[in-house]
Design an enzyme around this catalytic site. Sequence first.
Site, short mmCIF file in Angstrom:
data_model
loop_
_atom_site.label_atom_id
_atom_site.label_comp_id
_atom_site.label_asym_id
_atom_site.label_seq_id
_atom_site.Cartn_x
_atom_site.Cartn_y
_atom_site.Cartn_z
N GLY A 151 17.58 42.37 33.82
CA GLY A 151 18.39 41.18 34.00
C GLY A 151 19.19 41.22 35.29
O GLY A 151 20.20 41.93 35.39
N PRO A 155 21.25 31.81 35.92
CA PRO A 155 20.88 30.39 36.04
C PRO A 155 21.28 29.79 37.40
O PRO A 155 20.53 29.01 37.96
CB PRO A 155 21.66 29.72 34.90
CG PRO A 155 21.81 30.80 33.88
CD PRO A 155 21.96 32.08 34.66
N GLY A 158 19.74 32.85 41.98
CA GLY A 158 18.39 33.38 42.07
C GLY A 158 18.21 34.19 43.34
O GLY A 158 18.30 35.42 43.31
N ILE A 184 13.79 36.00 32.51
CA ILE A 184 13.66 37.43 32.27
C ILE A 184 12.36 37.71 31.50
O ILE A 184 12.26 37.42 30.30
CB ILE A 184 14.87 37.97 31.48
CG1 ILE A 184 16.18 37.50 32.11
CG2 ILE A 184 14.79 39.49 31.38
CD1 ILE A 184 16.39 37.89 33.55
N GLY A 361 -16.16 23.78 41.82
CA GLY A 361 -16.22 22.38 41.45
C GLY A 361 -15.43 22.12 40.18
O GLY A 361 -14.38 22.73 39.94
N GLU A 385 10.50 37.80 42.21
CA GLU A 385 10.66 39.05 42.96
C GLU A 385 10.87 38.76 44.45
O GLU A 385 10.34 39.44 45.31
CB GLU A 385 9.43 39.95 42.79
CG GLU A 385 9.06 40.21 41.36
CD GLU A 385 9.86 41.34 40.74
OE1 GLU A 385 10.53 42.07 41.48
OE2 GLU A 385 9.82 41.45 39.50
#
Lengths: 406, 246
Positions: A151, A155, A158, A184, A361, A385
């Site tokens: 963790g 929110p 980032g 996570i 296709g 990451e």
Amino acid sequence: MTNHQDHNTEIVKSTKTDRFQGHDYYNVDDLLTTEHLLVRDSVREWVKQEVSPIIEQYAERAMYPRHLVKGLAEIGAFGPSLPEKYGCGGLDEISYGLIMQELERGDSGIRSAASVQGSLVMYPIYKYGTEEMRMKYLPKLASGEFIGCFGLTEPDHGSNPGGMITNIVDDGDCYILNGAKMWITNSPIADVAVVWAKDEEGKVRGMVVEAGTPGFSAPEIHGKWSLRASITGELVFEDVRVPKENVFPDIKGLRGPLSCLSKARYGIAWGVIGAAMDCYDSALRYSLEREQFGKPIAGFQLTQKKLAEMITEITKAQLLAWRLGTLANEGKATPAQISMAKRNNVHMALEIAREARQIHGGMGITQEYSIMRHMMNLETVLTYEGTHDIHLLITGHDVTGLQAFK
Amino acid sequence: MNMLVCVSRTPETTAPVKFSADMSEYDGSGVNFIMNPYDEWYALVRALEVKESQGGKVTLFHVGGAESDAVIRKGLAIGADDAVRVDAAPSSSMFVAKQIAEYCKANAIDILFFGKETIDFNGAEVGAMAAEMLDMPYISFAIDMQLDGNNATITREIEGGKEVGEVQTPFALSAAKGLAEQRIANMRGIMMSKRKPINVIPAADAADKATVVKYAYPDAGGDVVYIEPDNMDELVRRLAEEAKVL
């Protein structure tokens, strides 16, 4: 339910043979040892037997094939480069990379599960934990008895983890942990979480939080169109009491979590080569079998352009990964070098998935082929990451000395 | 229980078959070599199961040059204890059988394992030859083996059915699909294999009784012709006039 697969039916192994063959245009295998080849071929065999026959069905149903955890552990995919003393493989970094490559050849979600367990949970416990923590957690994580998660992302934080608001407050023999983490991998099923939170001085600290601790919950995030065979959730901490012996004693600041991310990013730089090779392998075979205007579509210049560029890019990525692996074995791979490889190789794989989809296709959008699943997965890999853009800024920072993040 | 598992190195199943320009030798350049699947998946794994259930030692035996060490290492990674490599080219079945027999005369072996055949030449000869040289019972195409002390009950495939027999150690068997389930080497096994010895020994004298004169490719297959089910006359005409089989 007419055209849709009935999600209530039991998942059975597909009898379709996985015809994948590796591609080695520049004889990069000659740069690998017998041990490396054994590692790679063993994992490739395992993926063909256990992952390929079920992965489309799990991805379609957005289910995590949890039964694979035992097999991943048995083959040694969890923390393969950590010491044997803790139940791990004791292998080198190139072997670790090859394991990730073969797992992601199967599915990025399966590779993610191994990346998180090994690089983001076991590695920090090994690197920053006390010997008691190592002995307590590493053998169980290596054997798959425990599932771990990591963790860091929140929110509202980032790309800027330093802005995190999750925090700990000293309370005698414990710290009181409050806050929330987002995106996570494995959190809803995790037995342990490695969590990063700010202490009262504003320094980032790492700790192991066990599932079942009062105030700790991990709700699942639903509705993903990517990494559907991987489980993702939140971590919510409401006055969670974390024993002080569960906090990494000596590491303070973002250096701790970033070192784990470097490990994971390194694995991704290898892993996505697997996804790219799977798309190329399928496209090459399909284009030789599929005929239009009286000849295989591989005989047309525009198809050849796609195939030639794919194998060129795969070859470049293989050499980049091999060189990075050699540097990592010598302890000399810098985070910026890892950023370059992660960014380049993920983008390469995503482009190849898109081109391969065109060669297939209409069939390319179906579950008959792995292409669309890889393509959707790689959209996540491009962002997690460290995003594609952030890695570019890391390279920019590294070559100019000027930071352009903010 | 001392067990010797004889393993061959063979081209992987998808490798194209090529020969030298004068068609006298197989050309293995650019080919990926693997352990013969019958040796690896069934013979070796059944030997490991015996070791795990009642103790003993599993030794790999191979005739070949240093290029075979990668294949041998795989067997060690899967779980064999050690390996013996006779440092010579496996020039014929008789030559290889002789090497095995000489080794077994000098080292007490309770069960001698072979794969039912090697997937390159598909000769299925070495096991029988070696057992004959050792005057040992030989049970071919074994699909099940139950061991009770020194007594083994072995089920073997025969034309149209199965045959169940009993034999006492020492004996030799060749393993067919069903004798065991393939095992994949894990990372710990691969690491441990580095510490297991491959004992390289010189070849025993053995004259080749057969020599290969030349190889030939099979005739290329002809085109497939589809004939509608309601046009049997055409089928008969073609079989009679073109294929000339009627």
